[in-house]
Design a protein around this motif. Structure first.
Motif, PDB file in Angstrom:
ATOM      1  N   GLU A  12      30.193  40.002  28.115  1.00  0.00           N
ATOM      2  CA  GLU A  12      31.643  40.025  27.988  1.00  0.00           C
ATOM      3  C   GLU A  12      32.328  39.695  29.310  1.00  0.00           C
ATOM      4  O   GLU A  12      33.232  40.381  29.768  1.00  0.00           O
ATOM      5  N   LEU A  13      31.850  38.624  29.946  1.00  0.00           N
ATOM      6  CA  LEU A  13      32.418  38.168  31.210  1.00  0.00           C
ATOM      7  C   LEU A  13      32.952  36.763  31.035  1.00  0.00           C
ATOM      8  O   LEU A  13      32.331  35.927  30.396  1.00  0.00           O
ATOM      9  N   GLU A  14      34.104  36.522  31.629  1.00  0.00           N
ATOM     10  CA  GLU A  14      34.673  35.183  31.607  1.00  0.00           C
ATOM     11  C   GLU A  14      35.024  34.811  33.036  1.00  0.00           C
ATOM     12  O   GLU A  14      35.563  35.618  33.789  1.00  0.00           O
ATOM     13  N   SER A  15      34.708  33.573  33.435  1.00  0.00           N
ATOM     14  CA  SER A  15      34.878  33.172  34.833  1.00  0.00           C
ATOM     15  C   SER A  15      36.336  33.022  35.247  1.00  0.00           C
ATOM     16  O   SER A  15      36.669  33.198  36.409  1.00  0.00           O
ATOM     17  N   LEU A  16      37.206  32.711  34.298  1.00  0.00           N
ATOM     18  CA  LEU A  16      38.629  32.594  34.602  1.00  0.00           C
ATOM     19  C   LEU A  16      39.416  33.635  33.814  1.00  0.00           C
ATOM     20  O   LEU A  16      39.126  33.909  32.653  1.00  0.00           O
ATOM     21  N   SER A  17      40.425  34.185  34.464  1.00  0.00           N
ATOM     22  CA  SER A  17      41.335  35.101  33.789  1.00  0.00           C
ATOM     23  C   SER A  17      42.273  34.292  32.890  1.00  0.00           C
ATOM     24  O   SER A  17      42.378  33.076  33.044  1.00  0.00           O
ATOM     25  N   PRO A  18      42.983  34.947  31.964  1.00  0.00           N
ATOM     26  CA  PRO A  18      43.898  34.202  31.090  1.00  0.00           C
ATOM     27  C   PRO A  18      44.949  33.375  31.845  1.00  0.00           C
ATOM     28  O   PRO A  18      45.407  32.345  31.356  1.00  0.00           O
ATOM     29  N   LYS A  42      38.140  23.668  26.977  1.00  0.00           N
ATOM     30  CA  LYS A  42      38.762  24.847  27.594  1.00  0.00           C
ATOM     31  C   LYS A  42      37.731  25.899  28.008  1.00  0.00           C
ATOM     32  O   LYS A  42      37.938  26.620  28.977  1.00  0.00           O
ATOM     33  N   LYS A  43      36.627  26.001  27.255  1.00  0.00           N
ATOM     34  CA  LYS A  43      35.624  27.033  27.545  1.00  0.00           C
ATOM     35  C   LYS A  43      34.213  26.494  27.324  1.00  0.00           C
ATOM     36  O   LYS A  43      33.994  25.654  26.464  1.00  0.00           O
ATOM     37  N   VAL A  44      33.282  27.039  28.121  1.00  0.00           N
ATOM     38  CA  VAL A  44      31.855  26.836  27.895  1.00  0.00           C
ATOM     39  C   VAL A  44      31.308  28.208  27.526  1.00  0.00           C
ATOM     40  O   VAL A  44      31.464  29.166  28.288  1.00  0.00           O
ATOM     41  N   ILE A  45      30.694  28.299  26.358  1.00  0.00           N
ATOM     42  CA  ILE A  45      30.184  29.596  25.890  1.00  0.00           C
ATOM     43  C   ILE A  45      28.666  29.632  26.060  1.00  0.00           C
ATOM     44  O   ILE A  45      27.966  28.724  25.609  1.00  0.00           O
ATOM     45  N   VAL A  46      28.185  30.683  26.732  1.00  0.00           N
ATOM     46  CA  VAL A  46      26.743  30.895  26.916  1.00  0.00           C
ATOM     47  C   VAL A  46      26.406  32.285  26.392  1.00  0.00           C
ATOM     48  O   VAL A  46      27.256  33.171  26.379  1.00  0.00           O
ATOM     49  N   PRO A  47      25.150  32.512  25.963  1.00  0.00           N
ATOM     50  CA  PRO A  47      24.819  33.795  25.372  1.00  0.00           C
ATOM     51  C   PRO A  47      24.765  34.954  26.374  1.00  0.00           C
ATOM     52  O   PRO A  47      25.310  36.019  26.117  1.00  0.00           O
ATOM     53  N   SER A  48      24.097  34.765  27.521  1.00  0.00           N
ATOM     54  CA  SER A  48      23.967  35.856  28.493  1.00  0.00           C
ATOM     55  C   SER A  48      23.674  35.296  29.875  1.00  0.00           C
ATOM     56  O   SER A  48      23.383  34.112  30.040  1.00  0.00           O
ATOM     57  N   CYS A  49      23.717  36.172  30.882  1.00  0.00           N
ATOM     58  CA  CYS A  49      23.427  35.766  32.267  1.00  0.00           C
ATOM     59  C   CYS A  49      21.997  35.280  32.418  1.00  0.00           C
ATOM     60  O   CYS A  49      21.691  34.496  33.308  1.00  0.00           O
ATOM     61  N   SER A  50      21.108  35.747  31.557  1.00  0.00           N
ATOM     62  CA  SER A  50      19.686  35.412  31.707  1.00  0.00           C
ATOM     63  C   SER A  50      19.422  33.914  31.581  1.00  0.00           C
ATOM     64  O   SER A  50      18.408  33.424  32.061  1.00  0.00           O
ATOM     65  N   ILE A  51      20.335  33.182  30.989  1.00  0.00           N
ATOM     66  CA  ILE A  51      20.152  31.739  30.842  1.00  0.00           C
ATOM     67  C   ILE A  51      20.218  31.046  32.206  1.00  0.00           C
ATOM     68  O   ILE A  51      19.707  29.953  32.379  1.00  0.00           O
ATOM     69  N   PHE A  52      20.794  31.718  33.209  1.00  0.00           N
ATOM     70  CA  PHE A  52      20.966  31.130  34.531  1.00  0.00           C
ATOM     71  C   PHE A  52      19.920  31.579  35.542  1.00  0.00           C
ATOM     72  O   PHE A  52      19.955  31.160  36.680  1.00  0.00           O
ATOM     73  N   TYR A  53      18.987  32.449  35.181  1.00  0.00           N
ATOM     74  CA  TYR A  53      18.092  33.060  36.158  1.00  0.00           C
ATOM     75  C   TYR A  53      17.205  32.089  36.917  1.00  0.00           C
ATOM     76  O   TYR A  53      16.835  32.350  38.039  1.00  0.00           O
ATOM     77  N   LYS A  54      16.821  30.970  36.314  1.00  0.00           N
ATOM     78  CA  LYS A  54      15.874  30.075  36.986  1.00  0.00           C
ATOM     79  C   LYS A  54      16.460  29.446  38.243  1.00  0.00           C
ATOM     80  O   LYS A  54      15.753  29.226  39.210  1.00  0.00           O
ATOM     81  N   ASN A  55      17.738  29.128  38.224  1.00  0.00           N
ATOM     82  CA  ASN A  55      18.348  28.481  39.382  1.00  0.00           C
ATOM     83  C   ASN A  55      19.806  28.932  39.486  1.00  0.00           C
ATOM     84  O   ASN A  55      20.720  28.208  39.102  1.00  0.00           O
ATOM     85  N   VAL A  56      20.001  30.112  40.035  1.00  0.00           N
ATOM     86  CA  VAL A  56      21.327  30.717  40.091  1.00  0.00           C
ATOM     87  C   VAL A  56      22.275  29.900  40.970  1.00  0.00           C
ATOM     88  O   VAL A  56      23.431  29.677  40.619  1.00  0.00           O
ATOM     89  N   SER A  57      21.788  29.420  42.110  1.00  0.00           N
ATOM     90  CA  SER A  57      22.675  28.711  43.037  1.00  0.00           C
ATOM     91  C   SER A  57      23.216  27.416  42.425  1.00  0.00           C
ATOM     92  O   SER A  57      24.399  27.114  42.550  1.00  0.00           O
ATOM     93  N   ASN A 108      38.126  35.139  37.924  1.00  0.00           N
ATOM     94  CA  ASN A 108      37.875  36.538  37.594  1.00  0.00           C
ATOM     95  C   ASN A 108      36.967  37.124  38.676  1.00  0.00           C
ATOM     96  O   ASN A 108      35.830  36.696  38.854  1.00  0.00           O
ATOM     97  N   LEU A 109      37.464  38.118  39.414  1.00  0.00           N
ATOM     98  CA  LEU A 109      36.715  38.676  40.539  1.00  0.00           C
ATOM     99  C   LEU A 109      35.427  39.376  40.098  1.00  0.00           C
ATOM    100  O   LEU A 109      34.424  39.329  40.804  1.00  0.00           O
ATOM    101  N   THR A 110      35.437  40.009  38.936  1.00  0.00           N
ATOM    102  CA  THR A 110      34.225  40.676  38.436  1.00  0.00           C
ATOM    103  C   THR A 110      33.120  39.642  38.218  1.00  0.00           C
ATOM    104  O   THR A 110      31.965  39.856  38.603  1.00  0.00           O
ATOM    105  N   PHE A 111      33.478  38.525  37.631  1.00  0.00           N
ATOM    106  CA  PHE A 111      32.519  37.449  37.399  1.00  0.00           C
ATOM    107  C   PHE A 111      31.956  36.949  38.726  1.00  0.00           C
ATOM    108  O   PHE A 111      30.757  36.749  38.887  1.00  0.00           O
ATOM    109  N   LYS A 112      32.839  36.752  39.704  1.00  0.00           N
ATOM    110  CA  LYS A 112      32.421  36.267  41.024  1.00  0.00           C
ATOM    111  C   LYS A 112      31.457  37.250  41.680  1.00  0.00           C
ATOM    112  O   LYS A 112      30.430  36.842  42.236  1.00  0.00           O
TER     113      LYS A 112
END
Length: 195
Positions: A93-99, A56-71, A104-108
């Motif tokens: 405290e961001l989740e890609s899908l709303s409940p 149901k969910k993939v949990i990651v610590p922060s956005c910085s884990i994605f910096y090397k290859n964002v696309s 989630n537009l903020t995530f996008k």
């Protein structure tokens, strides 16, 4: 029923994410540790595992884990969202899908901004390299082979004796290339020079 989740993090963050998952009542099915190599194979493996195991969910610590290859990361997140798996970025405290399961537009917006920064950074590097190259040429620098460099006929015969023997025997260029590893263009040149 408890939500089934996977964790994607660097080894130093795994313990903290396991503790968080336990406090929220999540059932951690697998932990994917981020390596220093390319993240694309790791993300594909996580995507396949998540889809096959009803995650149901993939949990990651922060956005910085994605910096090397964002696309590439954003593509994986979109693929996860399409099959109904949400990505939770704990520190932000961001989740890609709303409940309700919608994006989630903020995530996008956050990932669109990160993608723009990545593209601008790549463009800046490209422009810097082009400026340095032009500057080098403007100051009299040269690229390619040095002036006057050319192999003599004797040197060609010494360097490509095996190739010449094969060509004299009537072996095709492709077969000669597969035997010797010499490029087709070099073999053509040898054929026109000596045969």
């Amino acid at each position: 029923m408890r939500d089934r989740v996977v964790i994607y993090a660097e080894p130093t963050d795994v313990k903290r994410l396991l503790k968080y998952s336990k406090s929220k009542g999540f059932d951690v099915i697998n932990v994917f540790e981020k390596s220093t190599k390319s993240i694309q194979p790791e993300m594909n493996e996580m995507l396949t595992f998540s889809e096959d195991n009803n995650i149901k969910k993939v949990i990651v610590p922060s956005c910085s884990i994605f910096y090397k290859n964002v696309s590439a990361t954003y593509k994986c997140i979109r693929d996860l969202n399409e099959i109904g798996i949400s990505v939770l970025i704990l520190d932000n405290e961001l989740e890609s899908l709303s409940p309700d399961g919608s994006v989630n537009l903020t995530f996008k917006v956050v990932f669109d901004i990160l993608s723009d920064y990545e593209n601008q950074y790549k463009q800046q590097i490209k422009e810097r390299l082009q400026r340095a190259y032009r500057s080098y040429l403007d100051k009299g620098g040269r690229t390619g082979r040095r002036i006057g460099f050319r192999k003599s006929t004797i040197q060609y015969r010494m360097d490509y004796a095996r190739e010449l023997n094969l060509l004299r025997e009537g072996i095709s260029l492709k077969k000669c290339r597969s035997i010797t590893g010499t490029s087709i263009n070099t073999l053509r040149k040898l054929k026109s020079m000596f045969l």
